[in-house]
Design a protein around this motif. Structure first.
Motif, short mmCIF file in Angstrom:
data_model
loop_
_atom_site.label_atom_id
_atom_site.label_comp_id
_atom_site.label_asym_id
_atom_site.label_seq_id
_atom_site.Cartn_x
_atom_site.Cartn_y
_atom_site.Cartn_z
N TRP A 80 4.12 -0.85 22.81
CA TRP A 80 2.86 -0.48 22.18
C TRP A 80 2.77 -1.01 20.76
N LEU A 84 -0.29 -3.21 19.46
CA LEU A 84 -1.11 -2.74 18.36
C LEU A 84 -1.17 -3.78 17.24
N GLY A 119 -11.43 2.42 19.76
CA GLY A 119 -10.77 3.66 19.37
C GLY A 119 -10.05 4.32 20.54
N GLU A 120 -10.69 4.27 21.72
CA GLU A 120 -10.07 4.84 22.91
C GLU A 120 -8.77 4.11 23.26
N THR A 121 -8.77 2.80 23.08
CA THR A 121 -7.56 2.01 23.35
C THR A 121 -6.43 2.41 22.42
N LEU A 122 -6.76 2.64 21.16
CA LEU A 122 -5.74 3.08 20.21
C LEU A 122 -5.19 4.44 20.63
N LEU A 123 -6.06 5.38 20.97
CA LEU A 123 -5.62 6.71 21.37
C LEU A 123 -4.74 6.65 22.62
N PHE A 126 -1.21 5.36 21.74
CA PHE A 126 -0.35 6.34 21.07
C PHE A 126 0.07 7.46 22.02
N ALA A 136 -2.00 11.55 17.67
CA ALA A 136 -2.58 10.25 18.04
C ALA A 136 -3.91 10.03 17.34
N ALA A 137 -4.70 11.11 17.20
CA ALA A 137 -5.98 11.00 16.50
C ALA A 137 -5.78 10.63 15.04
N THR A 140 -4.62 7.00 14.91
CA THR A 140 -5.74 6.10 15.17
C THR A 140 -6.63 5.96 13.95
N ARG A 144 -7.14 2.46 11.91
CA ARG A 144 -8.50 1.93 11.75
C ARG A 144 -8.85 1.77 10.27
#
Length: 210
Positions: A80, A84, A119-123, A126, A136-137, A140, A144
């Motif tokens: 990951w 990322l 953003g969903e991909t980042l969450l 994680f 994770a939020a 993210t 960002r």
């Protein structure tokens, strides 16, 4: 001779024209009427695609995010952190193609489909490693903010370089009053962005790249 049939105009054509105006004249020059004139449309015809200048600007942001390879960023066979880093560098490169777009990001919420998918991909990345959703939020949001902050500095530096290129050469220079700042800039190098991102990820306990 009669003119040939008018080619159809797509939303992508309109967004491209808006970016042309944006980069030539700045954000204030982007308007429904101005883009319509650039494409040979009537303002009324433009409103069938975008109902307001704000909607057009949000579509411009969406186009930047739409170029990201989110499928590769979701590949579970790749660590990951590696995914990322690639995704962050990809987003930075996309904004480098449209340096003025960072102003558009600051003008409204990133709630378009492409931006939300980013953003969903980042969450997902994680949380796939076992990170609780709350952490994770936070991670993210931090990533960002880091990437968009770097993009903002890139745009400012590009503007400063352009102004310096047009300015006459000074007849003399004064000794610097900020020696540490100048030394740090020289030491930063091209890897400063990746290094800073790694330090941020270290703080969230993300495993290092093997």
């Amino acid at each position: 001779m009669k003119p040939g049939p008018r080619r159809s105009i797509s939303q992508a054509d309109i967004v491209d024209a808006a970016f042309e105006i944006f980069e030539e004249k700045g954000g204030d020059a982007v308007s429904i009427r101005g883009v319509a004139a650039r494409l040979g449309l009537t303002p009324t015809a433009m409103y069938t695609y975008f109902t307001s200048k704000n909607a057009l600007q949000r579509a411009m942001v969406e186009q930047v995010f739409s170029g990201l390879d989110l499928a590769a960023a979701s590949d579970p066979s790749v660590a990951w952190r590696t995914r990322l880093r690639t995704l962050a560098a990809d987003l930075r490169a996309r904004f480098a193609e449209h340096p003025g777009a960072v102003v558009l990001v600051a003008s409204g919420p990133l709630d378009g489909r492409q931006a939300l998918t980013f953003g969903e991909t980042l969450l997902e990345g994680f949380t796939s490693g076992g990170m609780p959703l709350a952490d994770a939020a936070r991670a993210t949001a931090a990533v960002r903010a880091y990437v968009l902050g770097a993009i903002t500095l890139d745009a400012a530096a590009a503007g400063a370089d352009a102004e310096a290129a047009d300015a006459p050469s000074p007849l003399w220079t004064e000794a610097t009053q900020h020696p540490l700042t100048e030394a740090a800039e020289l030491l930063g190098g091209d890897d400063a962005f990746a290094t800073g991102l790694d330090r941020l990820l270290d703080g969230f306990g993300l495993p290092p790249v093997a």
